[in-house]
Each structure stands twice: as structure tokens, then as C-alpha cells.
Design a protein around this motif. Sequence first.
Motif, short mmCIF file in Angstrom:
data_model
loop_
_atom_site.label_atom_id
_atom_site.label_comp_id
_atom_site.label_asym_id
_atom_site.label_seq_id
_atom_site.Cartn_x
_atom_site.Cartn_y
_atom_site.Cartn_z
N ILE A 44 -34.22 -15.79 -25.02
CA ILE A 44 -32.88 -15.62 -25.58
C ILE A 44 -32.78 -16.33 -26.92
CG2 ILE A 44 -30.45 -16.29 -25.28
CD1 ILE A 44 -30.94 -15.85 -22.19
N GLN A 45 -33.28 -17.56 -26.99
CA GLN A 45 -33.16 -18.33 -28.23
C GLN A 45 -34.01 -17.72 -29.35
OE1 GLN A 45 -34.01 -22.38 -26.97
NE2 GLN A 45 -31.87 -22.74 -26.48
N GLU A 46 -35.22 -17.28 -29.02
CA GLU A 46 -36.08 -16.67 -30.05
C GLU A 46 -35.47 -15.38 -30.60
OE1 GLU A 46 -40.30 -16.17 -29.19
OE2 GLU A 46 -40.21 -17.96 -27.93
N LEU A 47 -34.97 -14.54 -29.70
CA LEU A 47 -34.41 -13.26 -30.14
C LEU A 47 -33.09 -13.45 -30.87
CD1 LEU A 47 -35.25 -11.02 -27.05
CD2 LEU A 47 -36.47 -11.16 -29.20
N ALA A 48 -32.33 -14.45 -30.47
CA ALA A 48 -31.07 -14.74 -31.18
C ALA A 48 -31.39 -15.23 -32.59
CB ALA A 48 -30.26 -15.78 -30.41
N ALA A 49 -32.45 -16.03 -32.70
CA ALA A 49 -32.85 -16.54 -34.02
C ALA A 49 -33.25 -15.41 -34.96
CB ALA A 49 -34.00 -17.53 -33.86
N LYS A 50 -33.80 -14.34 -34.39
CA LYS A 50 -34.23 -13.19 -35.21
C LYS A 50 -33.09 -12.19 -35.44
CE LYS A 50 -39.00 -13.44 -33.57
NZ LYS A 50 -39.93 -12.96 -32.55
N GLY A 51 -31.93 -12.45 -34.84
CA GLY A 51 -30.80 -11.54 -35.01
C GLY A 51 -30.87 -10.30 -34.14
N ILE A 52 -31.81 -10.31 -33.17
CA ILE A 52 -31.97 -9.15 -32.27
C ILE A 52 -30.89 -9.19 -31.18
CG2 ILE A 52 -33.51 -8.08 -30.57
CD1 ILE A 52 -35.85 -9.10 -32.38
N LEU A 53 -30.58 -10.41 -30.74
CA LEU A 53 -29.51 -10.60 -29.75
C LEU A 53 -28.40 -11.42 -30.38
CD1 LEU A 53 -31.41 -11.72 -26.52
CD2 LEU A 53 -30.89 -9.42 -27.27
N GLN A 54 -27.21 -11.25 -29.88
CA GLN A 54 -26.09 -12.07 -30.33
C GLN A 54 -25.36 -12.60 -29.12
OE1 GLN A 54 -24.02 -9.26 -32.77
NE2 GLN A 54 -25.20 -9.74 -34.59
N GLY A 55 -24.72 -13.77 -29.28
CA GLY A 55 -23.92 -14.31 -28.20
C GLY A 55 -22.59 -13.57 -28.12
N VAL A 56 -21.85 -13.86 -27.05
CA VAL A 56 -20.51 -13.28 -26.95
C VAL A 56 -19.51 -14.17 -27.69
CG1 VAL A 56 -20.98 -12.05 -24.80
CG2 VAL A 56 -20.13 -14.40 -24.70
N SER A 57 -19.97 -15.40 -28.00
CA SER A 57 -19.22 -16.31 -28.87
C SER A 57 -20.26 -17.29 -29.43
CB SER A 57 -18.15 -17.07 -28.08
OG SER A 57 -18.75 -18.03 -27.23
N ASP A 58 -19.83 -18.25 -30.22
CA ASP A 58 -20.78 -19.20 -30.83
C ASP A 58 -21.56 -19.98 -29.78
OD1 ASP A 58 -20.14 -18.41 -33.32
OD2 ASP A 58 -18.83 -20.11 -33.80
N ASN A 59 -20.90 -20.35 -28.68
CA ASN A 59 -21.54 -21.21 -27.68
C ASN A 59 -21.91 -20.50 -26.39
OD1 ASN A 59 -21.25 -23.54 -29.32
ND2 ASN A 59 -19.08 -23.61 -28.76
N SER A 60 -21.62 -19.22 -26.32
CA SER A 60 -21.81 -18.52 -25.05
C SER A 60 -22.65 -17.25 -25.22
CB SER A 60 -20.44 -18.18 -24.47
OG SER A 60 -20.56 -17.39 -23.33
N PHE A 61 -23.62 -17.07 -24.33
CA PHE A 61 -24.46 -15.87 -24.36
C PHE A 61 -24.12 -14.90 -23.23
CE2 PHE A 61 -28.33 -13.46 -23.26
CZ PHE A 61 -28.50 -12.79 -24.46
N ALA A 62 -23.48 -15.42 -22.17
CA ALA A 62 -23.16 -14.60 -20.98
C ALA A 62 -24.42 -13.92 -20.43
CB ALA A 62 -22.10 -13.56 -21.31
N PRO A 63 -25.43 -14.72 -20.01
CA PRO A 63 -26.73 -14.16 -19.62
C PRO A 63 -26.68 -13.24 -18.41
CG PRO A 63 -26.58 -16.47 -18.99
CD PRO A 63 -25.38 -16.18 -19.86
N LEU A 64 -25.70 -13.43 -17.52
CA LEU A 64 -25.66 -12.64 -16.29
C LEU A 64 -24.74 -11.43 -16.43
CD1 LEU A 64 -25.65 -15.57 -13.72
CD2 LEU A 64 -27.59 -14.24 -14.56
N LYS A 65 -24.18 -11.25 -17.60
CA LYS A 65 -23.30 -10.10 -17.85
C LYS A 65 -24.15 -8.83 -17.92
CE LYS A 65 -19.78 -8.71 -21.26
NZ LYS A 65 -20.41 -7.66 -22.06
#
Length: 211
Positions: A44-65
Motif C-alpha cells: 500500500i505504501q509503495e503504490l501510494a508513493a508512486k501515485g498508483i493508489l490513493q487514500g480515502v483521506s490524508d490519514n485513511s486508506f480504508a484497506p478493507l473497503k
Amino acid sequence: APTVQPSATPTPAPTPTVQPSATPNPIGSNFTDLGKVAWAVSAIQELAAKGILQGVSDNSFAPLKEVTRAEFITMIVRAFDLLDVNSPAAFSDVKASDWSYGYIASGVKNGLINGVGNGRFDPNRAITREEMAIIVSNALKKFKGKSVNDTKAALANFKDQATIAAYGKEAVALLTQEGIVQGLTADTFGPKNIANRAQAAVIIDRMLKLN
């Protein structure tokens, strides 16, 4: 002169400190809701760093959504940098004003995904593990030159292989063969089960790291 030099050295020093903190900030290390998905944190962190994934807010990724069809094809299009804003998407339920329009159009253009029939794409429906496998398999064939060695052998351990759609068997076999996807249990794949955001992250991360 001696006083100028010390003051010159501290001036650049704050810049390096600001930069590291600026980089992690929007890109995954701030997600505070990854405690239950330790197995997916690095992906999650690697892909977010590359802009491939985004959180649902600054502090939340909602992994189980649940992941929708539009969200997953967006992740894949970003992963391979395929976005073509001029590609048309001819689906009655995807409007040019939708945030996902260009990603869906680019996914279709590259042969990674199709509609669900009757001119529809069903962008907001949660994606199944089987559908996800088909998209990733198409990407592996197109961009990584992969192919299935033996579909039957790859699916042999899954007791529920009969529930995998005929058009999805080869895809599930390829992902199993390449170690990108595992069963829900040791002997079931769960093709109709809904995939969540953490699972999607791990699958995309493994796909990108495949030689």
C-alpha cells in the motif's frame, strides 16, 4: 568571514529536512488504519508513493473497503501509465464527466477490460476476484509477455474451480502460476468473492515486481 560560513551551512540544512517530511506526507506513511492488514502495508505504501493508489483521506486508506470496477481499472492504468485522456468510452453508464471516464476508456483501449454487456460497464459495482484476475492477466500478457503453462495443473488445488467462469479460468491459472494471487484458503479460490483495497494493492504490487 568565519561568521558567514557557519550561517551558510545551516541554511541548506533545513531544506533536506523539509523534503523527506514532504514526500511521505501525502503518500501512504500517514495512513493510520492499516493495523489489520500488516501483510499489505508495504504494498500500500509503495503504490501510494508512486501515485498508483490513493487514500480515502490524508490519514485513511480504508484497506478493507470493497474495490469497484472503476477503481481497479484506474489502479492498473496508473500502474502502467496508460492514461489517454482522448480515448472514448462507449458505455451508457459511464459519462465523460465521471472521474473514472479516462481510465476506463484507456483500460478498454489497451484490451485490459470489457463492459458487462448491453452497452454497460457497471463502474460502481464491487469487483470480484475473478474479474480482477482477468484484468491483471491481460496486463501480464500484454506488458510482461507471460502465458499459462498448464491451466489444469495451476487450478488443480482449488476445489471450487468449477465455479470459476470458463472465460476466467486461464486468468486465474496465470496469476496462480506466477504467485500473484493465492486462494482464499489452501484449497479454494473464491472467484465470486469481492476483493478489497488491501488485496488489490498486494496483487498490483506483485504484478509490477514480476520479471
